[in-house]
Design an enzyme around this catalytic site. Sequence first.
Site, PDB file in Angstrom:
ATOM      1  N   LYS A  79      32.514  40.010   5.906  1.00  0.00           N
ATOM      2  CA  LYS A  79      32.228  40.465   7.554  1.00  0.00           C
ATOM      3  C   LYS A  79      32.921  39.578   8.441  1.00  0.00           C
ATOM      4  O   LYS A  79      33.010  38.259   8.262  1.00  0.00           O
ATOM      5  CB  LYS A  79      30.805  40.413   7.715  1.00  0.00           C
ATOM      6  CG  LYS A  79      29.996  41.360   6.760  1.00  0.00           C
ATOM      7  CD  LYS A  79      28.736  41.320   7.206  1.00  0.00           C
ATOM      8  CE  LYS A  79      27.798  42.390   6.332  1.00  0.00           C
ATOM      9  NZ  LYS A  79      26.272  41.839   6.057  1.00  0.00           N
TER      10      LYS A  79
ATOM     11  N   ASP B 182      35.148  33.119  -2.619  1.00  0.00           N
ATOM     12  CA  ASP B 182      34.024  33.736  -1.697  1.00  0.00           C
ATOM     13  C   ASP B 182      34.766  34.490  -0.627  1.00  0.00           C
ATOM     14  O   ASP B 182      35.220  33.807   0.244  1.00  0.00           O
ATOM     15  CB  ASP B 182      32.682  33.428  -1.487  1.00  0.00           C
ATOM     16  CG  ASP B 182      31.899  32.854  -2.668  1.00  0.00           C
ATOM     17  OD1 ASP B 182      31.587  33.709  -3.354  1.00  0.00           O
ATOM     18  OD2 ASP B 182      31.396  31.562  -2.744  1.00  0.00           O
TER      19      ASP B 182
ATOM     20  N   GLU C 200      39.982  22.761 -10.552  1.00  0.00           N
ATOM     21  CA  GLU C 200      39.635  23.993 -10.217  1.00  0.00           C
ATOM     22  C   GLU C 200      38.408  24.014  -9.174  1.00  0.00           C
ATOM     23  O   GLU C 200      37.424  23.563  -9.681  1.00  0.00           O
ATOM     24  CB  GLU C 200      39.476  24.993 -11.358  1.00  0.00           C
ATOM     25  CG  GLU C 200      38.946  26.445 -10.890  1.00  0.00           C
ATOM     26  CD  GLU C 200      38.831  27.541 -12.085  1.00  0.00           C
ATOM     27  OE1 GLU C 200      39.021  27.269 -13.236  1.00  0.00           O
ATOM     28  OE2 GLU C 200      38.872  28.713 -11.542  1.00  0.00           O
TER      29      GLU C 200
ATOM     30  N   THR D 249      39.867  36.892 -16.254  1.00  0.00           N
ATOM     31  CA  THR D 249      38.243  36.478 -16.422  1.00  0.00           C
ATOM     32  C   THR D 249      37.652  37.734 -16.520  1.00  0.00           C
ATOM     33  O   THR D 249      38.175  38.906 -15.764  1.00  0.00           O
ATOM     34  CB  THR D 249      37.775  35.738 -15.107  1.00  0.00           C
ATOM     35  OG1 THR D 249      37.970  36.369 -14.223  1.00  0.00           O
ATOM     36  CG2 THR D 249      38.259  34.307 -15.230  1.00  0.00           C
TER      37      THR D 249
ATOM     38  N   ASP E   8      41.077  39.226  -4.830  1.00  0.00           N
ATOM     39  CA  ASP E   8      41.253  40.751  -4.753  1.00  0.00           C
ATOM     40  C   ASP E   8      40.699  41.413  -3.503  1.00  0.00           C
ATOM     41  O   ASP E   8      40.500  42.607  -3.206  1.00  0.00           O
ATOM     42  CB  ASP E   8      40.266  41.328  -5.918  1.00  0.00           C
ATOM     43  CG  ASP E   8      38.760  41.044  -5.950  1.00  0.00           C
ATOM     44  OD1 ASP E   8      38.562  40.180  -4.820  1.00  0.00           O
ATOM     45  OD2 ASP E   8      38.047  41.412  -6.748  1.00  0.00           O
TER      46      ASP E   8
ATOM     47  N   PHE F 258      35.445  38.573 -14.531  1.00  0.00           N
ATOM     48  CA  PHE F 258      35.269  38.991 -13.001  1.00  0.00           C
ATOM     49  C   PHE F 258      36.451  39.983 -12.549  1.00  0.00           C
ATOM     50  O   PHE F 258      36.413  41.049 -12.061  1.00  0.00           O
ATOM     51  CB  PHE F 258      35.511  37.786 -12.127  1.00  0.00           C
ATOM     52  CG  PHE F 258      35.289  38.056 -10.614  1.00  0.00           C
ATOM     53  CD1 PHE F 258      34.122  38.226  -9.998  1.00  0.00           C
ATOM     54  CD2 PHE F 258      36.420  37.894  -9.980  1.00  0.00           C
ATOM     55  CE1 PHE F 258      34.340  38.508  -8.590  1.00  0.00           C
ATOM     56  CE2 PHE F 258      36.659  37.813  -8.676  1.00  0.00           C
ATOM     57  CZ  PHE F 258      35.486  38.414  -7.832  1.00  0.00           C
TER      58      PHE F 258
HETATM   59  C1  LIG Z   1      33.649  34.536  -6.111  1.00  0.00           C
HETATM   60  S1  LIG Z   1      33.179  33.327  -7.034  1.00  0.00           S
HETATM   61  C2  LIG Z   1      34.531  33.269  -8.045  1.00  0.00           C
HETATM   62  C3  LIG Z   1      34.203  32.297  -9.104  1.00  0.00           C
HETATM   63  C4  LIG Z   1      35.489  32.308 -10.208  1.00  0.00           C
HETATM   64  N1  LIG Z   1      36.378  31.463  -9.744  1.00  0.00           N
HETATM   65  C5  LIG Z   1      36.040  33.595 -10.864  1.00  0.00           C
HETATM   66  O1  LIG Z   1      37.043  33.911 -10.740  1.00  0.00           O
HETATM   67  O2  LIG Z   1      35.347  34.089 -11.492  1.00  0.00           O
HETATM   68  C6  LIG Z   1      33.404  31.808  -5.918  1.00  0.00           C
HETATM   69  C7  LIG Z   1      32.727  30.623  -6.140  1.00  0.00           C
HETATM   70  O3  LIG Z   1      33.025  29.586  -5.640  1.00  0.00           O
HETATM   71  C8  LIG Z   1      32.035  28.533  -5.559  1.00  0.00           C
HETATM   72  N2  LIG Z   1      31.925  27.949  -4.373  1.00  0.00           N
HETATM   73  C9  LIG Z   1      32.187  28.309  -3.206  1.00  0.00           C
HETATM   74  N3  LIG Z   1      32.232  27.433  -2.255  1.00  0.00           N
HETATM   75  C10 LIG Z   1      32.182  26.160  -3.056  1.00  0.00           C
HETATM   76  C11 LIG Z   1      32.488  24.880  -2.303  1.00  0.00           C
HETATM   77  N4  LIG Z   1      32.819  24.654  -1.381  1.00  0.00           N
HETATM   78  N5  LIG Z   1      32.480  24.038  -3.536  1.00  0.00           N
HETATM   79  C12 LIG Z   1      32.214  24.343  -4.901  1.00  0.00           C
HETATM   80  N6  LIG Z   1      32.069  25.424  -5.314  1.00  0.00           N
HETATM   81  C13 LIG Z   1      32.107  26.617  -4.147  1.00  0.00           C
HETATM   82  C14 LIG Z   1      30.549  29.528  -5.541  1.00  0.00           C
HETATM   83  O4  LIG Z   1      29.290  28.891  -5.925  1.00  0.00           O
HETATM   84  C15 LIG Z   1      31.036  30.625  -6.571  1.00  0.00           C
HETATM   85  O5  LIG Z   1      30.773  30.257  -7.747  1.00  0.00           O
END
Ligand SMILES: C[S@@+](CC[C@H](N)C(=O)[O-])C[C@H]1O[C@@H](n2cnc3c(N)ncnc32)[C@H](O)[C@@H]1O
Length: 240
Positions: free
Chosen positions: A150, A146, A71, A219, A182, A221
Site C-alpha cells: 500500500k 516485506d 542474510e 524456497t 516478486d 515461498f
Molecule cells: C516476506 S518475509 C521473506 C522471508 C524469506 N526471506 C523468504 O524469502 O522466504 C520477510 C521477512 O523479513 C523479516 N524482517 C523484516 N524487516 C526486518 C528487519 N528490519 N530486521 C530483521 N528481519 C526483518 C520479517 O520478519 C520476515 O520474516
Amino acid sequence: MTPDDTESARTRPDADFPRRAVRSFVVRAGRMTVAQDRAWRELWPRFGIEDGGDPLDLPAIFGRTAPVTLEIGFGNGESLAALSMAHPERDFLGIEVHRPGVGHLMLLAEAADLRNVRVVCHDAVEVLERRIADGSLDELLLYFPDPWPKKRHHKRRIVQPPFVELVARKLRPGGVFRLATDWQNYAQHMLATVGACRLLENESHDGGYVSRPDSRPLTRFEERGQRLGHDVWDLAFRRP
Ligand SMILES: C[S@@+](CC[C@H](N)C(=O)[O-])C[C@H]1O[C@@H](n2cnc3c(N)ncnc32)[C@H](O)[C@@H]1O
C-alpha cells in the site's frame, strides 16, 4: 506470509524494540511449535548471538576467518540453511525478528550439523548500524523483503537510500548486495534506490535486473509464488 498478514497480525508489546520512527516489520505473535520452543531453549547457545551493542567479532564467533554472507529477514531460514550446507567454506550470519522463524532455522542447522551459521534475533537495521564493522561482509542477501504494497506503507520498505548506503559501507571491496522480490513495484523501487547509490555498481550489463542466480536456493515461498504465476526480479550490485 503476505503483507496483509503482516498488517493484520496481532502485535505483542514491543518490549524488545523500543519505538523508532518507521520500522520495516511488525513483530507477529506467531505461535511457536514445540520443536521451535525446544530450539530456543537448547540450540540458542550454539547458534544464537545475544543482543547487545558491541561490534561482532566475526572471526571469533565462527572460530576462523572465512568469507561472510549476511542474510537479512531469512523468514524460516530455508535458503540460509541450504546455502550454509552447500558452502562449508563460507560463514553465514542471519538476522530475523520473527522468533518462530529463528527457531525453525536452528532446527535445520541442528539437523544438518551446520558449523558455519549463526543468528541474531533483532532489527537488522540496528544490527548493521551498531554491530557489523564496515568492509566486513562478502555478500549481503535480501530475499523477498516485506513488500508493504500500500502506498501509505511504502515508507516501511527496508530498501531506502540510508539503508542502501549502510549496506554498501558494510561490504568489502568486491562484495555483492543481492536482492529478489516478486512485487514488480518494489523491484522498480529497488532498482532506482540501489542504482542511485554511488558506492555500488549494477552487475547487470544493461543496468537492469540480473538472471536468477544459481546460488539462490528455491524456497517454499518462491515455489508457491511460481505456482500462482508470480514473476520474480533479481538484482545484484557490487562494491567496486
Ligand atoms: C516476506 S518475509 C521473506 C522471508 C524469506 N526471506 C523468504 O524469502 O522466504 C520477510 C521477512 O523479513 C523479516 N524482517 C523484516 N524487516 C526486518 C528487519 N528490519 N530486521 C530483521 N528481519 C526483518 C520479517 O520478519 C520476515 O520474516
